[in-house]
Scaffold this motif. Structure first.
Motif, mmCIF file in Angstrom:
data_model
loop_
_atom_site.group_PDB
_atom_site.id
_atom_site.type_symbol
_atom_site.label_atom_id
_atom_site.label_comp_id
_atom_site.label_asym_id
_atom_site.label_seq_id
_atom_site.Cartn_x
_atom_site.Cartn_y
_atom_site.Cartn_z
ATOM 1 N N PHE A 152 0.840 -1.188 0.000
ATOM 2 C CA PHE A 152 0.000 0.000 0.000
ATOM 3 C C PHE A 152 0.883 1.249 0.000
ATOM 4 C CE2 PHE A 152 -3.869 -2.156 2.255
ATOM 5 C CZ PHE A 152 -4.039 -2.973 1.145
ATOM 6 N N ALA A 153 0.334 2.353 -0.463
ATOM 7 C CA ALA A 153 1.107 3.579 -0.641
ATOM 8 C C ALA A 153 1.421 4.266 0.685
ATOM 9 C CB ALA A 153 0.336 4.544 -1.545
ATOM 10 N N ALA A 154 2.555 4.977 0.717
ATOM 11 C CA ALA A 154 2.957 5.885 1.802
ATOM 12 C C ALA A 154 2.767 5.261 3.185
ATOM 13 C CB ALA A 154 2.177 7.191 1.690
ATOM 14 N N PRO A 155 3.460 4.182 3.504
ATOM 15 C CA PRO A 155 3.222 3.467 4.766
ATOM 16 C C PRO A 155 3.324 4.332 6.026
ATOM 17 C CG PRO A 155 4.593 2.157 3.312
ATOM 18 C CD PRO A 155 4.457 3.498 2.662
ATOM 19 N N GLN A 156 4.392 5.116 6.170
ATOM 20 C CA GLN A 156 4.566 5.890 7.392
ATOM 21 C C GLN A 156 3.540 7.009 7.503
ATOM 22 O OE1 GLN A 156 6.602 5.013 9.875
ATOM 23 N NE2 GLN A 156 5.706 6.656 11.104
ATOM 24 N N GLU A 157 3.349 7.728 6.428
ATOM 25 C CA GLU A 157 2.345 8.795 6.436
ATOM 26 C C GLU A 157 0.958 8.226 6.694
ATOM 27 O OE1 GLU A 157 0.447 12.148 3.374
ATOM 28 O OE2 GLU A 157 2.173 10.930 2.761
ATOM 29 N N SER A 158 0.653 7.095 6.078
ATOM 30 C CA SER A 158 -0.657 6.461 6.275
ATOM 31 C C SER A 158 -0.833 6.029 7.726
ATOM 32 C CB SER A 158 -0.803 5.257 5.349
ATOM 33 O OG SER A 158 -0.806 5.651 3.997
ATOM 34 N N ALA A 159 0.220 5.458 8.306
ATOM 35 C CA ALA A 159 0.148 4.990 9.691
ATOM 36 C C ALA A 159 -0.161 6.143 10.633
ATOM 37 C CB ALA A 159 1.454 4.312 10.081
ATOM 38 N N GLU A 160 0.468 7.282 10.416
ATOM 39 C CA GLU A 160 0.240 8.437 11.289
ATOM 40 C C GLU A 160 -1.177 8.990 11.119
ATOM 41 O OE1 GLU A 160 3.464 10.977 10.212
ATOM 42 O OE2 GLU A 160 4.975 9.690 11.188
ATOM 43 N N LYS A 161 -1.683 8.986 9.892
ATOM 44 C CA LYS A 161 -3.060 9.441 9.654
ATOM 45 C C LYS A 161 -4.070 8.502 10.320
ATOM 46 C CE LYS A 161 -2.560 11.955 5.268
ATOM 47 N NZ LYS A 161 -2.986 11.999 3.848
ATOM 48 N N ILE A 162 -3.826 7.202 10.215
ATOM 49 C CA ILE A 162 -4.735 6.220 10.822
ATOM 50 C C ILE A 162 -4.747 6.371 12.332
ATOM 51 C CG2 ILE A 162 -5.044 3.736 11.248
ATOM 52 C CD1 ILE A 162 -3.885 3.409 8.301
ATOM 53 N N MET A 163 -3.565 6.536 12.921
ATOM 54 C CA MET A 163 -3.492 6.713 14.367
ATOM 55 C C MET A 163 -4.248 7.973 14.794
ATOM 56 S SD MET A 163 -2.552 5.477 17.185
ATOM 57 C CE MET A 163 -2.267 5.939 18.879
ATOM 58 N N ALA A 164 -4.078 9.043 14.049
ATOM 59 C CA ALA A 164 -4.766 10.287 14.394
ATOM 60 C C ALA A 164 -6.284 10.130 14.301
ATOM 61 C CB ALA A 164 -4.296 11.411 13.468
ATOM 62 N N LEU A 165 -6.758 9.448 13.260
ATOM 63 C CA LEU A 165 -8.199 9.270 13.108
ATOM 64 C C LEU A 165 -8.754 8.317 14.167
ATOM 65 C CD1 LEU A 165 -10.832 9.816 11.724
ATOM 66 C CD2 LEU A 165 -10.216 8.183 9.921
ATOM 67 N N GLU A 166 -8.035 7.231 14.442
ATOM 68 C CA GLU A 166 -8.505 6.324 15.498
ATOM 69 C C GLU A 166 -8.541 7.037 16.850
ATOM 70 O OE1 GLU A 166 -7.313 2.371 15.990
ATOM 71 O OE2 GLU A 166 -7.523 1.807 13.882
ATOM 72 N N THR A 167 -7.577 7.923 17.095
ATOM 73 C CA THR A 167 -7.579 8.680 18.346
ATOM 74 C C THR A 167 -8.798 9.593 18.412
ATOM 75 O OG1 THR A 167 -5.152 8.627 18.411
ATOM 76 C CG2 THR A 167 -6.249 10.273 19.786
ATOM 77 N N ALA A 168 -9.141 10.213 17.292
ATOM 78 C CA ALA A 168 -10.342 11.063 17.247
ATOM 79 C C ALA A 168 -11.611 10.241 17.450
ATOM 80 C CB ALA A 168 -10.396 11.811 15.915
ATOM 81 N N ILE A 169 -11.637 9.037 16.883
ATOM 82 C CA ILE A 169 -12.784 8.134 17.096
ATOM 83 C C ILE A 169 -12.857 7.717 18.560
ATOM 84 C CG2 ILE A 169 -13.692 5.834 16.561
ATOM 85 C CD1 ILE A 169 -12.548 6.198 13.710
ATOM 86 N N ALA A 170 -11.702 7.374 19.136
ATOM 87 C CA ALA A 170 -11.657 6.945 20.538
ATOM 88 C C ALA A 170 -12.159 8.042 21.470
ATOM 89 C CB ALA A 170 -10.237 6.541 20.915
ATOM 90 N N ALA A 171 -11.885 9.287 21.129
ATOM 91 C CA ALA A 171 -12.333 10.403 21.968
ATOM 92 C C ALA A 171 -13.850 10.456 22.074
ATOM 93 C CB ALA A 171 -11.796 11.721 21.410
#
Length: 693
Positions: free
Chosen positions: A231-250
């Motif tokens: 999949f494209a842009a692994p590190q950038e994607s990982a950081e975006k996913i973490m940020a969105l999951e954190t927003a969901i968790a909130a």
């Protein structure tokens, strides 16, 4: 997904009379029978596992360590497991038993396509064939990856939330169909908060070093998975996913709030959902699920859905698409090639739970068959491992426990006559299910192929979803089971007012056909009482005998009941698991009430079963001693620290040690039996002991 099922217990090797230690045998009284009489009379053993005792511990100080201490000192957790003990070892036995069934079927030549036997054999083969899986790589997911990449609008995104769930992928909101808690004559649609990869919302926000390290490792894990999948842009994607999951968790409710059946019952008219979350296209979502004809829906956590709607609006579409790719990949990683499977294991099993090695592949293959075709192998399992005699004896035990529970309700000093009538009506309407279903699941619509593991899993999810949709508007299916017969567990279902005991748990040390009644009442009797107790725990007590959530208590009785629950919360809050971690008494309240009720009522039923006679002394132990030992040995367990920490955060059951100690420390009969006095570590002053049922 929401799990409405409650309960959970289990067992391993039982030591009979011939295996008891010399000291115990020397204390056993003479039977007074002649050799001829003994030859024709079945002699029952104590069912006590003496080799596990640690006599250096005083039973008055820590009864759990006294009964299980030597085992705890000598037992190591295998590298491919996170826990061992009575419950977990019996699960291993069940898995061995199911493996024998599966391999026997798989060895049969020329199985007719479409038969249950062909499906079992080919599903197992599809999991075990790692050569094919390695050749396929991520290609089984290409169709869904393309569908995610084709998402062109937020409406498309919401539609894909639904489609992802139907095939068994991830989604930030989980749709399910269950009995309407306030009208148990109908099925209703529900939505539950979902969408997190880490165990619970606190993992995204806690600043303790352990959680910081887990979050760092999680981002690294996502990046590795994206790299392995191409999949494209692994590190950038990982950081975006973490940020969105954190927003969901909130937006998530915490685990204590989410177990409150009153707070989580929020019925909306479907036409009014836009007032809750206007940026979610509800028509598109429900149409994709096949549930667009329903007039109402129960939103379990409304503020979460409101917050999710804002996230749908405010988060850019590319980030959402990256998140959905992750949800697809992580949900199916264990069924892909070795590289993805191993990386998935490295984070979720090793980093999060301390498991050092993968289980042998056959064990995971058996689990796959159990998950997708459970009742097919369940039919054979009960024929081989569950006798009619065991079912008859269990039915008798259940009715004895029911009678004892009724007596206890009648004698409660804190409950009024009117509430007692309603409580006894509910008790009389308990529906016990023992061993296996009366009606087996039909898998005729499921297609299984030996070379298509991901396809098998997706088709199974689709068939299950369609089966659930067909419940809408239909009569309640009271023959349905939510566990297979080979599951080592038990549950109470409040909207059905049923207590369910699969065959696999009905083995030693829970249920020992070769043992005297004392240890069986302490083991499976306490399990039966535990599940009955869920009908009268802090949540189950909100439901009546018909399975409807309604207030059947007087105001004063409800206050008395709640006060006792508050005291139990405080008791368990005081139990220290590690230097920096205590039991969460609020999260575990329902299970703690179940444990206390279970052993209390089981003891009462055991004494009632003696019909006024003295229990025999067996292996040097009185009946009461065997009862309390039998109860305590079923909780024997050893768990990896990482796994135990996760469980304390998320599991509504207290750690095993405190399930035993907490219940017994409230029982006056335990004090009398083992001479517990002021100054002993297990002593609790009489006015502080909690009695509920």
């Amino acid at each position: 997904m929401r799990n409405v099922l409650i309960g959970g217990l289990c067992a391993s090797l039982i030591l009979g009379l011939s295996a008891c230690n010399d000291e115990a045998n020397s204390k056993a009284p003479e039977t007074g029978k002649t050799a001829t009489a003994q030859a024709v009379t079945k002699v029952l053993g104590s069912g006590i596992e003496f080799a596990n005792f640690d006599k250096s511990v005083r039973p008055q100080d820590n009864f759990y360590d006294y009964v299980n201490g030597t085992w705890l000192k000598q037992t190591e957790i295998p590298a491919d497991r996170t826990s061992v003990g009575a419950f977990y070892d019996l699960r291993e036995k069940s898995r061995d038993d199911v493996k024998a069934i599966i391999e026997e079927v798989a060895a049969t030549a020329n199985l007719k396509p479409g038969t249950d036997e062909q499906k079992v054999a080919d599903l197992y083969r599809s999991f075990m064939d790692t050569d094919t899986l390695n050749k396929l790589g991520v290609s089984p997911l290409v169709k869904e990856v393309d569908a995610i990449r084709a998402i062109a609008s937020k409406d498309d995104l919401v539609t894909y939330f639904a489609k992802s769930q139907v095939i068994g992928g991830g989604t930030p909101m989980a749709f399910y169909i269950d009995v309407d808690a306030k009208d148990s004559s109908r099925y209703a649609t529900h939505i539950w908060q979902y969408g997190l990869s880490l165990p619970e919302k606190d993992y995204y926000f806690n600043d303790a070093e352990r959680f910081v390290n887990i979050r760092k490792a999680f981002v690294e894990h996502i990046a590795k998975m994206f790299t392995l999948a191409g999949f494209a842009a692994p590190q950038e994607s990982a950081e975006k996913i973490m940020a969105l999951e954190t927003a969901i968790a909130a937006q998530h409710w915490d685990v204590v709030e989410s177990r409150d059946s009153t707070k989580t019952y929020n019925k909306y008219q479907v036409k009014d959902l836009p007032t809750l979350a206007p940026d979610i296209n509800w028509n598109a979502y429900l149409t994709a699920l096949g549930a667009d004809k329903q007039g109402d829906i129960i939103i379990n956590q409304p503020s979460y859905i409101e917050g999710l709607g804002k996230l749908v609006k405010d988060t850019d579409l590319p980030t959402w698409k990256t998140y959905m790719q992750w949800q697809l990949l992580t949900h199916f990683a264990g069924q892909l090639n070795d590289a993805l499977d191993n990386e998935n294991f490295a984070f979720f099993a090793k980093t999060l739970n301390g498991q050092q090695e993968q289980e042998p592949r056959w064990k995971r293959g058996v689990a796959t068959v159990n998950n997708l075709l459970g009742e097919v192998v369940g039919k054979v399992y009960v024929k081989r491992h569950f006798t009619p005699e065991a079912k008859d004896r269990m039915e008798q035990l259940v009715e004895n426990l029911r009678g004892a529970y009724g007596d206890s309700i009648q004698e409660l000093s804190w409950m009024s006559a009117d509430t007692k009538v309603a409580a006894k009506d509910k008790l009389a309407k308990f529906n016990p299910k023992i061993g296996y279903p009366n009606k087996w699941e039909d898998y005729s619509k499921l297609t299984i192929a030996a070379d298509d593991l991901i396809g098998n899993a997706m088709r199974a999810s689709q068939v299950e979803h369609q089966r659930d949709l067909e419940k809408l508007g239909a009569q309640i299916d009271r023959d349905e089971w939510h566990m297979t017969p080979q599951t080592v567990n038990a549950y109470y279902n409040p909207t059905m007012n049923e207590i369910v005991f699969p065959a696999a748990i009905l083995q030693p040390p829970f249920f020992n056909m070769q043992a005297d009644d004392a240890v069986n009442y302490g083991g499976i009797g306490a399990v039966i009482g535990h599940e009955m107790g869920h009908g009268f725990d802090d949540q189950g007590a909100k439901f009546d005998g018909e399975g409807n959530m309604r207030d059947w208590w007087t105001e004063q009785d409800l206050k008395e009941f709640s006060d006792r629950g508050t005291a139990l919360i405080a008791q368990y809050d005081g139990y220290q698991v590690f230097d920096d971690l205590h039991v969460n008494g609020g999260l575990t309240l329902g299970e703690n009430i179940g444990d206390l009720s279970g052993v209390t009522i089981a003891y009462r039923a055991y004494k009632k079963s003696l019909n006024g006679k003295e229990a025999p002394v067996i292996d040097g132990l009185t009946g009461d001693q065997r009862f309390f030992i039998g109860f305590t040995q079923i909780w024997r367990a050893k768990i990896k620290e990482e796994s135990l920490r996760n469980r304390v955060a998320t599991d509504p059951h207290s750690p095993a040690e405190f399930r035993a100690l907490g219940a017994l420390s409230n029982m006056p009969q335990f004090y009398t039996t083992f001479g517990v006095k002021s100054g002993d570590a297990m002593y609790v002053a009489p006015e502080k002991r909690v009695k509920i049922w």
